[in-house]
Design a protein around this motif. Structure first.
Motif, PDB file in Angstrom:
ATOM      1  N   UNK A   1       0.837  -1.181   0.000  1.00 52.26           N
ATOM      2  CA  UNK A   1       0.000   0.000   0.000  1.00 52.26           C
ATOM      3  C   UNK A   1       0.883   1.245   0.000  1.00 52.26           C
ATOM      4  N   UNK A   2       0.561   2.201  -0.834  1.00 53.60           N
ATOM      5  CA  UNK A   2       1.321   3.433  -0.957  1.00 53.60           C
ATOM      6  C   UNK A   2       0.840   4.427   0.097  1.00 53.60           C
ATOM      7  N   UNK A   3       1.747   4.822   1.010  1.00 58.16           N
ATOM      8  CA  UNK A   3       1.349   5.732   2.088  1.00 58.16           C
ATOM      9  C   UNK A   3       1.667   7.188   1.771  1.00 58.16           C
ATOM     10  N   UNK A   4       2.307   7.455   0.622  1.00 55.44           N
ATOM     11  CA  UNK A   4       2.594   8.841   0.270  1.00 55.44           C
ATOM     12  C   UNK A   4       1.331   9.514  -0.235  1.00 55.44           C
ATOM     13  N   UNK A   5       1.153  10.742   0.201  1.00 55.19           N
ATOM     14  CA  UNK A   5      -0.026  11.484  -0.211  1.00 55.19           C
ATOM     15  C   UNK A   5       0.330  12.431  -1.346  1.00 55.19           C
ATOM     16  N   UNK A   6      -0.649  12.727  -2.158  1.00 53.60           N
ATOM     17  CA  UNK A   6      -0.479  13.675  -3.250  1.00 53.60           C
ATOM     18  C   UNK A   6      -0.298  15.069  -2.653  1.00 53.60           C
ATOM     19  N   UNK A   7       0.691  15.838  -3.133  1.00 58.41           N
ATOM     20  CA  UNK A   7       0.867  17.187  -2.588  1.00 58.41           C
ATOM     21  C   UNK A   7      -0.363  18.055  -2.855  1.00 58.41           C
ATOM     22  N   UNK A   8      -0.623  19.020  -1.995  1.00 51.00           N
ATOM     23  CA  UNK A   8      -1.809  19.860  -2.181  1.00 51.00           C
ATOM     24  C   UNK A   8      -1.721  20.667  -3.478  1.00 51.00           C
ATOM     25  N   UNK A   9      -2.863  20.871  -4.100  1.00 50.94           N
ATOM     26  CA  UNK A   9      -2.959  21.642  -5.331  1.00 50.94           C
ATOM     27  C   UNK A   9      -4.217  22.497  -5.284  1.00 50.94           C
ATOM     28  N   UNK A  10      -4.198  23.572  -6.042  1.00 53.67           N
ATOM     29  CA  UNK A  10      -5.372  24.408  -6.209  1.00 53.67           C
ATOM     30  C   UNK A  10      -5.638  24.509  -7.698  1.00 53.67           C
ATOM     31  N   UNK A  11      -6.880  24.344  -8.089  1.00 53.59           N
ATOM     32  CA  UNK A  11      -7.237  24.467  -9.499  1.00 53.59           C
ATOM     33  C   UNK A  11      -8.018  25.746  -9.715  1.00 53.59           C
ATOM     34  N   UNK A  12      -7.732  26.422 -10.824  1.00 53.08           N
ATOM     35  CA  UNK A  12      -8.480  27.595 -11.254  1.00 53.08           C
ATOM     36  C   UNK A  12      -9.289  27.160 -12.467  1.00 53.08           C
ATOM     37  N   UNK A  13     -10.603  27.347 -12.393  1.00 46.56           N
ATOM     38  CA  UNK A  13     -11.506  26.861 -13.430  1.00 46.56           C
ATOM     39  C   UNK A  13     -12.080  28.015 -14.234  1.00 46.56           C
ATOM     40  N   UNK A  14     -12.474  27.720 -15.473  1.00 48.38           N
ATOM     41  CA  UNK A  14     -13.152  28.730 -16.289  1.00 48.38           C
ATOM     42  C   UNK A  14     -14.659  28.657 -16.038  1.00 48.38           C
ATOM     43  N   UNK A  15     -15.428  29.412 -16.779  1.00 43.41           N
ATOM     44  CA  UNK A  15     -16.882  29.468 -16.580  1.00 43.41           C
ATOM     45  C   UNK A  15     -17.568  28.135 -16.873  1.00 43.41           C
ATOM     46  N   UNK A  16     -16.921  27.259 -17.630  1.00 43.19           N
ATOM     47  CA  UNK A  16     -17.486  25.943 -17.959  1.00 43.19           C
ATOM     48  C   UNK A  16     -16.903  24.838 -17.100  1.00 43.19           C
ATOM     49  N   UNK A  17     -16.281  25.189 -15.988  1.00 42.18           N
ATOM     50  CA  UNK A  17     -15.637  24.250 -15.063  1.00 42.18           C
ATOM     51  C   UNK A  17     -14.510  23.453 -15.702  1.00 42.18           C
ATOM     52  N   UNK A  18     -13.877  24.009 -16.709  1.00 36.76           N
ATOM     53  CA  UNK A  18     -12.683  23.400 -17.316  1.00 36.76           C
ATOM     54  C   UNK A  18     -11.459  23.975 -16.604  1.00 36.76           C
ATOM     55  N   UNK A  19     -10.466  23.147 -16.416  1.00 38.31           N
ATOM     56  CA  UNK A  19      -9.272  23.570 -15.698  1.00 38.31           C
ATOM     57  C   UNK A  19      -8.410  24.514 -16.539  1.00 38.31           C
ATOM     58  N   UNK A  20      -8.185  25.704 -16.015  1.00 28.87           N
ATOM     59  CA  UNK A  20      -7.303  26.662 -16.670  1.00 28.87           C
ATOM     60  C   UNK A  20      -5.881  26.537 -16.136  1.00 28.87           C
ATOM     61  N   UNK A  21      -5.786  26.356 -14.826  1.00 33.76           N
ATOM     62  CA  UNK A  21      -4.478  26.356 -14.207  1.00 33.76           C
ATOM     63  C   UNK A  21      -4.493  25.494 -12.951  1.00 33.76           C
ATOM     64  N   UNK A  22      -3.396  24.797 -12.721  1.00 37.30           N
ATOM     65  CA  UNK A  22      -3.186  24.060 -11.486  1.00 37.30           C
ATOM     66  C   UNK A  22      -2.043  24.728 -10.747  1.00 37.30           C
ATOM     67  N   UNK A  23      -2.313  25.218  -9.559  1.00 36.77           N
ATOM     68  CA  UNK A  23      -1.280  25.856  -8.733  1.00 36.77           C
ATOM     69  C   UNK A  23      -0.711  24.781  -7.825  1.00 36.77           C
ATOM     70  N   UNK A  24       0.592  24.589  -7.902  1.00 41.23           N
ATOM     71  CA  UNK A  24       1.253  23.556  -7.107  1.00 41.23           C
ATOM     72  C   UNK A  24       2.009  24.115  -5.908  1.00 41.23           C
ATOM     73  N   UNK A  25       2.437  25.382  -6.020  1.00 42.03           N
ATOM     74  CA  UNK A  25       3.212  25.950  -4.931  1.00 42.03           C
ATOM     75  C   UNK A  25       3.063  27.468  -4.927  1.00 42.03           C
TER      76      UNK A  25
END
Length: 76
Positions: A1-25
């Motif tokens: 079992x993999x105990x590492x967690x995915x680093x936190x991210x923030x997504x910025x979406x457009x008006x149609x809920x499509x991903x414009x940008x993923x902020x990693x840091x």
């Protein structure tokens, strides 16, 4: 079992809920705020927010929007 967690991210979406940008840091670089991520899931991006531009951004907000931003932190 993999105990590492995915680093936190923030997504910025457009008006149609499509991903414009993923902020990693978000980090400080002197007096600027540096935002690192990817645009459209493919192109790496480094953006800097200076104190002057942060003040300009605050001028775009009215009291109602500022109150919304504060309460947004507690919404699901």
């Amino acid at each position: 079992m993999n105990t590492t967690q995915k680093p936190p991210q923030m997504r910025v979406l457009d008006a149609n809920d499509k991903e414009l940008m993923t902020v990693r840091k978000i980090e400080r670089d002197g007096d600027a705020l540096v935002i690192r991520g990817k645009i459209f899931g493919a192109m790496p991006m480094v953006a800097k927010l200076t104190p002057q531009e942060a003040r300009a951004a605050l001028k775009l907000l009215d009291v109602k929007t500022i109150l919304f931003l504060v309460t947004m932190l507690f919404r699901t």
